[in-house]
Design a protein around this motif. Structure first.
Motif, PDB file in Angstrom:
ATOM      1  N   LEU A 188      19.039  60.879  53.452  1.00 35.20           N
ATOM      2  CA  LEU A 188      18.649  59.887  52.447  1.00 35.20           C
ATOM      3  C   LEU A 188      19.254  60.227  51.088  1.00 35.20           C
ATOM      4  CD1 LEU A 188      14.889  59.272  53.353  1.00 35.20           C
ATOM      5  CD2 LEU A 188      16.756  57.629  53.563  1.00 35.20           C
ATOM      6  N   GLU A 189      19.154  61.490  50.702  1.00 32.12           N
ATOM      7  CA  GLU A 189      19.685  61.890  49.394  1.00 32.12           C
ATOM      8  C   GLU A 189      21.203  61.813  49.363  1.00 32.12           C
ATOM      9  OE1 GLU A 189      16.114  64.785  47.772  1.00 32.12           O
ATOM     10  OE2 GLU A 189      17.848  65.715  48.710  1.00 32.12           O
ATOM     11  N   LEU A 190      21.865  62.209  50.444  1.00 26.10           N
ATOM     12  CA  LEU A 190      23.324  62.102  50.496  1.00 26.10           C
ATOM     13  C   LEU A 190      23.779  60.649  50.431  1.00 26.10           C
ATOM     14  CD1 LEU A 190      24.186  64.757  53.232  1.00 26.10           C
ATOM     15  CD2 LEU A 190      24.660  64.926  50.781  1.00 26.10           C
ATOM     16  N   SER A 191      22.873  59.734  50.802  1.00 24.56           N
ATOM     17  CA  SER A 191      23.181  58.297  50.780  1.00 24.56           C
ATOM     18  C   SER A 191      22.824  57.650  49.460  1.00 24.56           C
ATOM     19  CB  SER A 191      22.436  57.598  51.920  1.00 24.56           C
ATOM     20  OG  SER A 191      22.699  58.229  53.153  1.00 24.56           O
ATOM     21  N   GLY A 192      22.279  58.433  48.526  1.00 24.84           N
ATOM     22  CA  GLY A 192      21.932  57.897  47.215  1.00 24.84           C
ATOM     23  C   GLY A 192      20.509  57.405  47.102  1.00 24.84           C
ATOM     24  N   ILE A 193      19.640  57.861  47.992  1.00 24.99           N
ATOM     25  CA  ILE A 193      18.238  57.469  47.972  1.00 24.99           C
ATOM     26  C   ILE A 193      17.389  58.698  47.663  1.00 24.99           C
ATOM     27  CG2 ILE A 193      16.342  56.424  49.282  1.00 24.99           C
ATOM     28  CD1 ILE A 193      18.472  55.162  51.097  1.00 24.99           C
ATOM     29  N   GLY A 194      16.713  58.698  46.521  1.00 23.03           N
ATOM     30  CA  GLY A 194      15.900  59.859  46.183  1.00 23.03           C
ATOM     31  C   GLY A 194      15.661  59.985  44.700  1.00 23.03           C
ATOM     32  N   ASN A 195      15.356  61.203  44.284  1.00 20.71           N
ATOM     33  CA  ASN A 195      15.110  61.501  42.875  1.00 20.71           C
ATOM     34  C   ASN A 195      16.443  61.479  42.125  1.00 20.71           C
ATOM     35  OD1 ASN A 195      14.687  62.859  40.376  1.00 20.71           O
ATOM     36  ND2 ASN A 195      12.910  63.889  41.220  1.00 20.71           N
ATOM     37  N   PRO A 196      16.608  60.611  41.112  1.00 21.35           N
ATOM     38  CA  PRO A 196      17.893  60.501  40.402  1.00 21.35           C
ATOM     39  C   PRO A 196      18.390  61.822  39.827  1.00 21.35           C
ATOM     40  CG  PRO A 196      16.462  58.677  39.830  1.00 21.35           C
ATOM     41  CD  PRO A 196      15.632  59.624  40.627  1.00 21.35           C
TER      42      PRO A 196
ATOM     43  N   LYS B 189      32.929  69.488  43.192  1.00 21.56           N
ATOM     44  CA  LYS B 189      32.805  68.929  44.533  1.00 21.56           C
ATOM     45  C   LYS B 189      31.373  68.496  44.805  1.00 21.56           C
ATOM     46  CE  LYS B 189      33.515  69.986  49.427  1.00 21.56           C
ATOM     47  NZ  LYS B 189      33.860  71.048  50.416  1.00 21.56           N
ATOM     48  N   ALA B 190      31.202  67.227  45.150  1.00 19.69           N
ATOM     49  CA  ALA B 190      29.861  66.705  45.444  1.00 19.69           C
ATOM     50  C   ALA B 190      29.325  67.326  46.731  1.00 19.69           C
ATOM     51  CB  ALA B 190      29.899  65.186  45.568  1.00 19.69           C
ATOM     52  N   THR B 191      28.015  67.416  46.816  1.00 24.95           N
ATOM     53  CA  THR B 191      27.353  67.966  47.998  1.00 24.95           C
ATOM     54  C   THR B 191      27.600  67.059  49.202  1.00 24.95           C
ATOM     55  OG1 THR B 191      25.647  68.892  46.584  1.00 24.95           O
ATOM     56  CG2 THR B 191      25.143  68.756  48.914  1.00 24.95           C
ATOM     57  N   THR B 192      27.805  67.661  50.375  1.00 21.47           N
ATOM     58  CA  THR B 192      28.069  66.904  51.596  1.00 21.47           C
ATOM     59  C   THR B 192      27.100  67.346  52.701  1.00 21.47           C
ATOM     60  OG1 THR B 192      29.661  68.458  52.576  1.00 21.47           O
ATOM     61  CG2 THR B 192      30.515  66.856  50.964  1.00 21.47           C
ATOM     62  N   ILE B 193      27.217  66.719  53.860  1.00 19.34           N
ATOM     63  CA  ILE B 193      26.369  67.050  54.999  1.00 19.34           C
ATOM     64  C   ILE B 193      26.621  68.474  55.482  1.00 19.34           C
ATOM     65  CG2 ILE B 193      28.001  66.223  56.739  1.00 19.34           C
ATOM     66  CD1 ILE B 193      24.158  65.813  56.820  1.00 19.34           C
ATOM     67  N   ASP B 194      27.772  69.047  55.140  1.00 19.98           N
ATOM     68  CA  ASP B 194      28.092  70.410  55.558  1.00 19.98           C
ATOM     69  C   ASP B 194      27.380  71.465  54.716  1.00 19.98           C
ATOM     70  OD1 ASP B 194      29.901  69.597  57.615  1.00 19.98           O
ATOM     71  OD2 ASP B 194      31.380  69.154  56.065  1.00 19.98           O
ATOM     72  N   ASP B 195      26.809  71.049  53.599  1.00 19.11           N
ATOM     73  CA  ASP B 195      26.044  71.969  52.752  1.00 19.11           C
ATOM     74  C   ASP B 195      24.590  71.943  53.191  1.00 19.11           C
ATOM     75  OD1 ASP B 195      28.234  72.652  50.962  1.00 19.11           O
ATOM     76  OD2 ASP B 195      28.043  70.596  50.198  1.00 19.11           O
TER      77      ASP B 195
END
Length: 292
Positions: A84-92, A259-265
């Motif tokens: 959800l957070e990686l998709s832009g849904i969460g605490n700004p 580098k933005a956080t990704t699913i690999d982190d």
């Protein structure tokens, strides 16, 4: 510990043969294995956002799987908030720190993590003179053909370890129970929230809610830090809290450099054991070994 098996074929039951295989030939079902979902594809529709698919990595390539109706997210208590957070849904604030564009503001994402933490107490088990020794594992066989043929009704499971769910009032005296209950905040005592109502009920005298699960494994040492003596047998009593007051969180990491956080982190998991209202969890777990 109940270990499920098929009562007619006496084969192990698990998610693939119970849920997938019976429906795998449906024309509207496609299972993609060895694939990683990187994020949910969120698209703007005017001022609102809608989930329109998922970005998937498979065989080293990224591609988008489009949804004709809806996207169902079911990735567990750790990876669901991560996606959800990686998709832009969460605490700004969390999304900004990770280099993710905030599309849907929801500060509840990743919060209220409840973990059923466990303690492991190792005991020395009295060993008969003709014992096989502590280095031999117990048999994991469900039953020999002879034993199975003697079963008159289909068995649903077998029981390799005894299990008990114990209410709090069975673990402490009435005076100690009153002392524990006094530590529950008035806000929780008066709350109409379903979860907090269940927490309150577990402290009621005579309420048969299994607050702590006990599992006895009489053939194993579950503590990697404990080294037994040769020739001796050891058993482990597992104690697991069922109604935790402790509330933690799961969030994606802040980005490293540019580098933005990704699913690999890997996400950051903070269970916050015994913090805040969770202090009462410590008292309940402490009372477990002194069960009456």
């Amino acid at each position: 510990m109940l270990c499920a098996f098929n009562p007619f074929t006496y084969t192990r039951s698990f998610s693939a043969n119970c849920y997938y295989l019976p429906v795998c030939k449906r024309p509207n079902l496609f299972l993609l294995t060895e694939a990683t979902v990187k994020e949910i594809v969120i698209e703007y529709e005017g001022e609102k956002c809608a989930a329109r698919g998922v970005l998937v990595r498979c065989d080293g390539e990224d591609f988008i799987v489009r949804a004709s109706r809806e996207v169902v997210l079911s990735a567990g208590s750790i990876q669901s908030p991560q996606l959800l957070e990686l998709s832009g849904i969460g605490n700004p604030e969390i999304l900004k720190a990770a280099g993710i564009e905030a599309k849907v503001c929801n500060p509840n994402v990743g919060e209220n993590l409840q973990d059923h933490f466990m303690t492991k107490t190792v005991y020395e088990v009295q060993t008969p003179p003709d014992s096989e020794g502590s280095d031999l594992p117990p048999s994991q066989t469900v039953g020999s053909p002879v034993e199975i043929s003697n079963i008159k009704a289909p068995a649903k499971a077998y029981l390799p370890c005894p299990v008990a769910y114990c209410p709090i009032f069975k673990m402490v005296t009435s005076q100690e129970l009153a002392g524990l209950t006094a530590h529950i905040r008035q806000k929780i005592m008066e709350s109409k929230d379903v979860r907090e109502a269940k927490l309150r009920q577990s402290f009621l005298p005579g309420k048969m809610l299994g607050a702590v699960e006990f599992v006895w494994d009489g053939e194993a040492n579950w503590n990697p830090d404990f080294k037994g003596e040769p020739g001796k047998r050891y058993g482990t009593l597992l104690q697991m809290l069922q109604y935790p007051f402790s509330r933690g969180s799961v969030h994606i990491q802040p980005m490293r450099g540019s580098k933005a956080t990704t699913i690999d982190d890997k996400p950051t998991i903070d269970p916050r054991y015994f913090a805040g209202d969770g202090k009462i969890d410590f008292e309940v777990m402490k009372a477990g070994p002194d069960i009456r």
